[in-house]
Design a protein around this motif. Structure first.
Motif, short mmCIF file in Angstrom:
data_model
loop_
_atom_site.label_atom_id
_atom_site.label_comp_id
_atom_site.label_asym_id
_atom_site.label_seq_id
_atom_site.Cartn_x
_atom_site.Cartn_y
_atom_site.Cartn_z
N SER A 473 0.83 -1.21 0.00
CA SER A 473 0.00 0.00 0.00
C SER A 473 0.86 1.25 0.00
O SER A 473 0.51 2.27 -0.62
N TYR A 474 2.02 1.19 0.67
CA TYR A 474 2.94 2.32 0.68
C TYR A 474 3.46 2.59 -0.73
O TYR A 474 3.49 3.74 -1.20
N LEU A 475 3.86 1.54 -1.41
CA LEU A 475 4.36 1.70 -2.77
C LEU A 475 3.28 2.18 -3.73
O LEU A 475 3.54 2.99 -4.62
N GLU A 476 2.05 1.68 -3.56
CA GLU A 476 0.95 2.16 -4.40
C GLU A 476 0.73 3.65 -4.19
O GLU A 476 0.51 4.40 -5.14
N PHE A 477 0.78 4.08 -2.94
CA PHE A 477 0.61 5.50 -2.64
C PHE A 477 1.72 6.31 -3.29
O PHE A 477 1.48 7.36 -3.90
N SER A 478 2.96 5.84 -3.16
CA SER A 478 4.10 6.54 -3.75
C SER A 478 3.98 6.63 -5.26
O SER A 478 4.35 7.64 -5.87
N TYR A 511 9.95 14.98 -3.73
CA TYR A 511 10.20 14.44 -2.40
C TYR A 511 9.07 13.55 -1.90
O TYR A 511 9.19 12.91 -0.85
N ASN A 512 7.98 13.48 -2.65
CA ASN A 512 6.91 12.55 -2.30
C ASN A 512 6.89 11.32 -3.20
O ASN A 512 5.87 10.63 -3.29
N PHE A 513 8.02 11.04 -3.86
CA PHE A 513 8.17 9.77 -4.55
C PHE A 513 9.23 8.94 -3.82
O PHE A 513 10.42 9.19 -3.93
N ASP A 514 8.76 7.99 -3.05
CA ASP A 514 9.66 7.11 -2.30
C ASP A 514 9.82 5.78 -3.02
O ASP A 514 8.84 5.19 -3.48
N SER A 515 11.05 5.30 -3.10
CA SER A 515 11.31 3.92 -3.50
C SER A 515 11.71 3.15 -2.25
O SER A 515 12.15 3.73 -1.25
N ILE A 516 11.54 1.84 -2.29
CA ILE A 516 11.89 0.99 -1.16
C ILE A 516 12.93 -0.03 -1.61
O ILE A 516 12.80 -0.63 -2.69
N ALA A 517 13.93 -0.24 -0.79
CA ALA A 517 14.99 -1.20 -1.09
C ALA A 517 15.23 -2.11 0.11
O ALA A 517 15.00 -1.72 1.26
N GLY A 518 15.69 -3.32 -0.15
CA GLY A 518 16.05 -4.26 0.91
C GLY A 518 17.53 -4.17 1.23
O GLY A 518 18.34 -3.80 0.38
N LEU A 519 17.88 -4.52 2.47
CA LEU A 519 19.28 -4.46 2.90
C LEU A 519 20.03 -5.75 2.55
O LEU A 519 21.01 -5.72 1.80
N ASP A 520 19.58 -6.89 3.08
CA ASP A 520 20.29 -8.15 2.89
C ASP A 520 19.84 -8.91 1.66
O ASP A 520 20.52 -9.86 1.24
N ALA A 521 18.72 -8.53 1.09
CA ALA A 521 18.22 -9.13 -0.15
C ALA A 521 17.39 -8.08 -0.86
O ALA A 521 16.85 -7.16 -0.23
N PRO A 522 17.26 -8.19 -2.18
CA PRO A 522 16.52 -7.17 -2.92
C PRO A 522 15.01 -7.23 -2.67
O PRO A 522 14.44 -8.32 -2.53
#
Length: 620
Positions: A473-478, A511-522
Motif C-alpha cells: 500500500s505504501y508503494l501504491e501511494f508513492s 520528495y513525495n516519490f519514495d522507492s523501497i529497497a532491501g538491505l540483505d536481499a533485494p
C-alpha cells in the motif's frame, strides 16, 4: 576556505531608485493631502514590504555548488539583496508609514543555517546569521514557519531572543490554556499628519502541519489549531484595540490543500480561507507554498471586501510590496470585524513583487555575516572520503540509481545494527526519495557539500515494523507520483512524473516519490504507469519470493514520513522499533568517513522499474 566573490557576469547590479526600476517597481500614486471623502479628508498610503521562506539564505550563494547561485530564470537569492530593495523603498517613501514583515521559514534550509543549529549551535553562544541579517534590515515582525521547529524548541527560543522584533504565532498554543505561547500580533501606530495617527496590526499565523512534521519536538508542549479559527479570535480583538488596518503574515499557501490529507482537521494551505471567512482582514502576506503571487484578491463572504493576497517567491529572490491606501473617515460608521469604528477607510489595496536579480547586495548585511559564511564554506568543502565512480541523481525519478541506493543502504544498515529481540530477525527495508535531482558525487574526492546536496533536509531516522500489505500500500501511494500513460515510449521525464492529485494540485513533488529497497536481499517490483493510481505495483517480491500480506519487515523511514508527512499509509501508526534521533545526513557523512570509499558494487542493484503492460518503458 573563503568563498570567491564572482563578478556579476549575468546582469548589471544597481542600487537606489535605479534598482527599484530595474526590479520591476511601479510607483504608488501619491495620495498626500486631501482626498475625495469630503472637506478636510486626507489619504495616506501604508507600504507593507514582505519576504517569506528565506530558508537561511543571506547571500546569493549555492553552498552545494560552491558558486554563485543561478537558475534557469537567472534569479538571485538572499536577504543581503532584499535589504537593498528595502532601503531604496524606504528612501523613496520617506515620511510615509512603511512596515516590513516576514511570513516564516527562516532558520533552516542551507548549510549556513544548519551549521549554527548543529555544529556551532546558537544554544551554546553563537548568534544565528539570520538574526544578524534580519535585525539589520529592521523587520517589524515575522510569523513562525513550520521549519522554525525543526531543531527543537530550545533553538527556536534562542533565535527568538536574538531578534530585535517579535516572532508571531497566534495558532501556536499551550495545550492546557489554549493561549498562544508566542505573541499573536503586534500593534503599531504611525504619525501621518498633524494630530493624525494610523494604527496598524499584524497578526502572525503558522502552519498546523507542525503537529505532524515536528511531532517529536512539539508533542505535549504546543498545539497548532487552524488559521481561520485563531484569526476569528484575534482580528476582532485587534480592531477593538484600535487597529485601522489589519495585515496577516501567514505561513500557509493561498490555494487550499493539505499534503497530510485528513490527518488533521485544519488545512495546511488556508490563506485564502482566512481572507474569505474572517471579517476585518485587509491584506495577507502569504508564505509556505514557494509560489509567486504578485497580486490576488479574495472576497470576504461576510463584508464583501476584496482582501489583497501577495506571496513573494522563496529564498529572498522577490520582495513583496503592498500599498494600502486609506482615507480619513468623516463622521460615524460601522467598524470592521466586529470592532470599534475606524478612523480610516481602506480605499485601495494593490500588490507587486520586486525581483532582486538586478540589485547589489547591501554591504552592511554582507559584511556582518561574512565570517560565519566563510566558516561554513570551509566546512562544507572539507573532504570526507571518495567515490569509486561518478554518481548522479538526475534520473532518480524514473529509474533505480546507485546514489539513492546509497541512502537506503546507510539507513537500513543503521537501523539493523540497533534491533533487538524478534525484530532483529526480520528483513530490513528502507525508503528514500530523490530530494535533489542535481545531486551528484564526482569520481574521486567527496566533500560534505556533496553529501549534503544529496540529502538536503534535516530529517532523523526511525525504524517501524510493517507487514507485506503495508509495503504494497505504501508503494501504491508513492506511485501516484507518476502520470498515467500508454505505450512504452520513448517519453520525456516530464511526461511521466509529478502527476497532479487532489492533495497536490500543482503536481506531486519529487520528495513525495519514495522507492523501497532491501538491505540483505533485494525488494523488487514493477510500477505499471499504464494503470490508474492504486493499481500499479506488480511482481512485488523479497529475495525472489512473492511478498505476502502477512509477512513482517522493519522499514527505515525518516521522521517526516513517520510523523505523517505526505500522508503515506501505515508508517505513522506502525510500531516504532528504532529511534535514536540520528540525523540522516550526518549518518551518510559518518558512513563515508568511516568507510572511506563509496562503491556501488557494495550496495547497489536495480530493484524497481517503470513498465507499461509489463513491458519496460523508455524515458529519454
Amino acid at each position: 576556505m573563503t568563498s570567491p566573490t564572482p563578478a556579476p557576469t549575468r546582469r548589471t547590479v544597481l542600487t537606489g531608485t535605479a534598482a527599484l526600476a530595474a526590479a520591476g517597481y511601479v510607483a504608488a500614486p501619491s495620495y498626500a493631502g486631501r482626498g475625495g471623502g469630503g472637506p478636510g479628508a486626507r489619504r495616506v498610503t501604508l507600504t507593507v514590504l514582505g519576504t517569506t521562506d528565506l530558508h537561511g539564505n543571506v547571500y546569493n550563494w549555492d553552498y552545494f555548488k560552491n558558486a554563485e547561485f543561478d537558475n534557469a530564470a537567472h534569479d538571485d537569492i538572499g536577504i543581503a539583496k532584499i535589504q537593498t530593495l528595502v532601503k531604496a523603498l524606504r528612501h523613496e517613501r520617506a515620511g510615509q508609514p512603511v512596515l516590513v514583515i516576514d511570513a516564516g521559514d527562516t532558520i533552516q534550509g542551507t548549510p549556513l543555517a544548519y551549521y549554527y543549529a548543529k555544529i556551532d549551535p546558537i544554544t551554546q553562544g553563537a548568534t544565528h546569521p539570520m538574526a544578524t541579517a534580519m535585525n539589520l534590515v529592521g523587520y517589524d515582525a515575522a510569523a513562525l514557519g513550520n521549519h522554525e521547529f525543526n531543531y527543537g524548541i530550545d533553538t527556536l527560543r534562542t533565535f527568538e531572543s536574538q531578534l530585535e522584533f517579535p516572532l508571531l504565532g497566534a495558532n501556536a498554543v499551550d495545550p492546557s490554556t489554549k493561549r498562544p505561547v508566542f505573541p499573536p500580533y503586534i500593534v503599531t501606530t504611525y504619525r501621518v499628519g498633524r494630530g493624525r495617527t494610523l494604527t496598524v496590526g499584524v497578526l502572525g499565523l503558522t502552519n498546523p502541519g507542525i503537529a505532524i512534521w515536528d511531532k517529536a519536538n512539539v508533542e505535549g508542549r504546543m498545539e497548532f489549531p487552524g488559521l481561520v479559527e485563531q484569526a476569528q479570535k484575534f482580528v476582532p480583538e485587534m480592531r477593538q484595540r484600535g487597529c485601522d488596518l489589519v495585515v496577516v503574515a501567514a505561513h500557509s499557501g493561498a490555494d487550499t490543500s493539505s499534503s497530510y490529507g485528513d490527518a488533521l482537521p485544519f488545512p495546511e494551505n488556508a490563506a485564502s480561507l482566512v481572507a474569505a471567512q474572517v471579517p476585518g482582514v485587509d491584506a495577507i502576506l502569504v508564505g509556505h507554498a514557494h509560489k509567486e503571487i504578485a497580486q490576488r484578491y479574495v472576497r470576504n463572504e461576510k463584508t464583501g471586501q476584496d482582501v489583497l493576497l501577495v506571496e513573494p517567491y522563496f529564498w529572498g529572490n522577490r520582495l513583496a510590496v503592498m500599498d494600502l491606501v486609506v482615507e480619513e473617515r468623516r463622521g460615524k460608521g460601522g467598524g470592521e470585524g466586529g470592532g470599534r469604528t475606524s478612523r480610516w477607510t481602506l480605499v485601495s489595496a494593490t500588490g507587486q513583487s520586486l525581483n532582486s536579480n538586478t540589485v547589489a547586495e547591501d554591504p552592511q548585511v554582507a559584511a556582518a555575516v561574512r565570517d560565519q559564511h566563510d566558516t561554513v564554506v570551509s566546512y562544507v568543502n572539507s573532504v570526507v572520503g571518495a567515490s569509486a565512480v561518478a554518481l548522479s541523481a538526475a534520473r532518480a525519478v524514473v529509474e533505480d540509481v546507485p546514489i539513492i541506493d546509497f541512502v537506503n543502504y546507510v539507513q537500513a544498515d543503521a537501523v539493523k545494527a540497533d534491533l533487538t529481540g524478534i525484530d532483529a530477525a526480520l528483513p530490513v527495508l528502507s525508503i528514500a526519495a530523490p530530494f535533489n535531482r542535481q545531486a551528484s558525487f564526482p569520481a574521486g574526492e567527496v566533500t560534505i557539500r556533496d553529501v549534503a546536496g544529496l540529502y538536503i533536509y534535516d530529517n532523523t531516522l526511525l525504524g517501524v515494523r510493517v507487514s507485506g500489505a503495508d509495503v504494497r500500500s505504501y508503494l501504491e501511494f508513492s506511485a501516484r507520483y507518476f502520470k498515467q500513460v500508454s505505450g512504452t515510449g520513448p517519453f520525456a521525464i516530464a511526461d511521466v512524473t509529478n502527476a497532479v492529485t487532489p492533495t497536490a494540485p500543482s503536481g506531486t513533488p519529487d520528495y513525495n516519490f519514495d522507492s523501497i529497497a532491501g538491505l540483505d536481499a533485494p525488494l523488487t517490483y514493477d510500477i505499471d504507469v499504464s494503470q490508474p493510481a492504486g493499481s500499479r505495483i506488480t511482481a512485488l517480491a523479497y529475495d525472489g519470493i512473492a511478498v505476502t500480506d502477512a509477512q513482517q519487515f522493519v522499514l527505515a523511514v525518516n521522521n517526516y514520513r513517520q510523523s505523517g508527512g505526505g500522508g503515506f499509509p501505515a508508517v505513522s501508526t506502525a510500531t516504532v522499533v528504532y529511534n535514536r534521533q540520528n540525523e540522516i545526513r550526518q549518518l551518510l557523512i559518518d558512513w563515508v568517513i568511516a568507510n572511506g570509499t563509496i562503491d556501488p558494487a557494495q550496495y547497489a542493484s536495480v530493484d524497481w522499474r517503470l513498465v507499461s503492460g509489463g513491458q519496460p518503458i523508455t524515458v529519454s
